[in-house]
Design a protein around this motif. Sequence first.
Motif, mmCIF file in Angstrom:
data_model
loop_
_atom_site.group_PDB
_atom_site.id
_atom_site.type_symbol
_atom_site.label_atom_id
_atom_site.label_comp_id
_atom_site.label_asym_id
_atom_site.label_seq_id
_atom_site.Cartn_x
_atom_site.Cartn_y
_atom_site.Cartn_z
ATOM 1 N N GLN A 167 -1.855 1.118 2.794
ATOM 2 C CA GLN A 167 -3.416 1.054 1.921
ATOM 3 C C GLN A 167 -3.746 1.637 1.402
ATOM 4 O O GLN A 167 -3.722 1.943 -0.223
ATOM 5 C CB GLN A 167 -4.385 0.180 2.248
ATOM 6 N N HIS A 170 -2.104 2.386 -1.747
ATOM 7 C CA HIS A 170 -2.090 1.127 -3.070
ATOM 8 C C HIS A 170 -0.913 0.491 -2.773
ATOM 9 O O HIS A 170 -0.273 0.290 -3.439
ATOM 10 C CB HIS A 170 -2.264 1.171 -4.400
ATOM 11 N N SER A 172 0.332 -2.420 -1.324
ATOM 12 C CA SER A 172 0.231 -3.788 -1.182
ATOM 13 C C SER A 172 0.578 -4.079 -3.210
ATOM 14 O O SER A 172 0.961 -4.883 -3.496
ATOM 15 C CB SER A 172 -0.563 -4.058 -0.907
ATOM 16 N N ASP A 173 0.247 -3.007 -4.335
ATOM 17 C CA ASP A 173 0.299 -2.996 -5.442
ATOM 18 C C ASP A 173 1.829 -2.693 -5.735
ATOM 19 O O ASP A 173 1.541 -2.643 -7.083
ATOM 20 C CB ASP A 173 -1.416 -2.572 -6.042
ATOM 21 N N GLN A 174 2.466 -2.115 -5.336
ATOM 22 C CA GLN A 174 3.629 -1.481 -5.429
ATOM 23 C C GLN A 174 4.955 -2.438 -6.247
ATOM 24 O O GLN A 174 4.709 -3.816 -5.591
ATOM 25 C CB GLN A 174 4.137 -0.144 -4.874
#
Length: 506
Positions: A167, A170, A172-174
């Motif tokens: 987390q 990042h 989850s944003d990838q």
Amino acid sequence: SLVLESRIKNSVISECFSQSKDELIIRFETASVPFLIKASLSPGFSCLSFPETFQRARRNSVDLFQQLIGRHVAGIRQFNNERSFALQTTDGINLLFKMHGNRTNIVLFQDGQANELFRNNLMGDAEIKPANLDREIDWSYENFETHAGNLKGVYFTFGKVVWQYLQEKHFSDQSLTQKWETTQLLLKDLNDPAYYITMIQGTPTLSLLKTGEIRKVWSDPLSAANDFYYTFTHLYAFAMEKARLVSSLQTQLDAGKHYREKNTGKLTELEKDNNYKVWADLVMANLHNIPPRAEKVVVENFYNDNKLTEIKLKKDLNPQKNAELFYKKAKNQHIEIARLRQAVEIKEQENEIIRKKLELVETASDLKSLRAIRSEISPEADTKKQTTPLPYHEFTFNGYTIWVGKNAQANDVLTLKFGYKEDLWLHAKDVAGSHVILKHQAGKNFPKDVIEYAGSLAAFYSKRKNESLCPVIVTPKKYVRKRKGDPAGAVVVDREDVILVQPFTR
């Protein structure tokens, strides 16, 4: 497991014992110096450490897993993708270390069957089949892509620390491709790790990843485990003890502030309310204008520009008796104001002491200094002995101390063990109630207003608390005795005076 195996392979198990319900010590005799495994298995903290020495106590030490004694260690069996490994002996007896958080356990197996459990309350562990413990994970890209929406289910060996680390990246944003690349880098780090002692959300953690507040880095896993055990048991214990002590003191301070605010408000109201004194003066000034058995009267109030004031009266009392009753209530009100002022002042002093204790606790930087401070500010915290509660409530009035028994049994203790012959003993007449002791002061006679105040307490803590006037026995304590066989609280009074008082009003 490879490092551990290198230390104990071909060794002989010489001791296996426990000195507490959540701890197991195993001693291995090697070609050089003995090797020790210390398994800490409390539900809140499970960890292995490897102390250089351990002094076995002469008492409170129990031998366990005695089938292991004298056995040669063949090696360590690490189960695939499982928080468990087995210590294997050359003749087929295995000791399983199941490191499952609050369900951690150690189980001895012979011929694939569980023979002995360290924590017997985990009865399901008796059904474990070591041959079935290996778990497989499909690390392929195809499986990653198929289950991209449920990676926690696919990579079930990734714990909270790993997902927190991702987390921070990042994750989850990838994109899917970026997530795959991040995962591969992660696996590389996990397969060739350094060992970090780190603080995560205030808790010491042993991590294979560089995350949190790093305290120390190790290349040797056994040294890291030892450091983690020490750090957790000392640093975390310090943090928890400090938090508990601060919380306890803050709760006391908040309660003290609430008490002070509440009683300050009551004090302000009482100081503004002088109606009883005014009504008494007005009734006395108009004695001849008030008809017999009047329930109310309207008179000019010379305290308020002669405005008309209505006063409710007791019709069964004549005007003068009504005025006396108002004066009595005004006096009690004055007593209550004095009591409240004293209570507020005492509570503020107590609050200041607690504030200073809090400031002192905040200065503690380690467990040793914290415990020294705790012992200083609260010596009873270092003993399990419970202080026997006092059998009385304590009041003070005009410098005199008054004790009021809490119940029938406490009445006996108060009168017979805490009272002295020079003290005054008071009790509501002919009804059940608390014994009251008015403490004697050398060289002084008991003032009348102090006796009446103690009497009002005796009346309040009796079956007559709701009556307007209550007869109260007053006598030196030396004239009070208890006969053999009398029930709790029952006494004989050989000489007594009786006063009439109004029960204490809060």
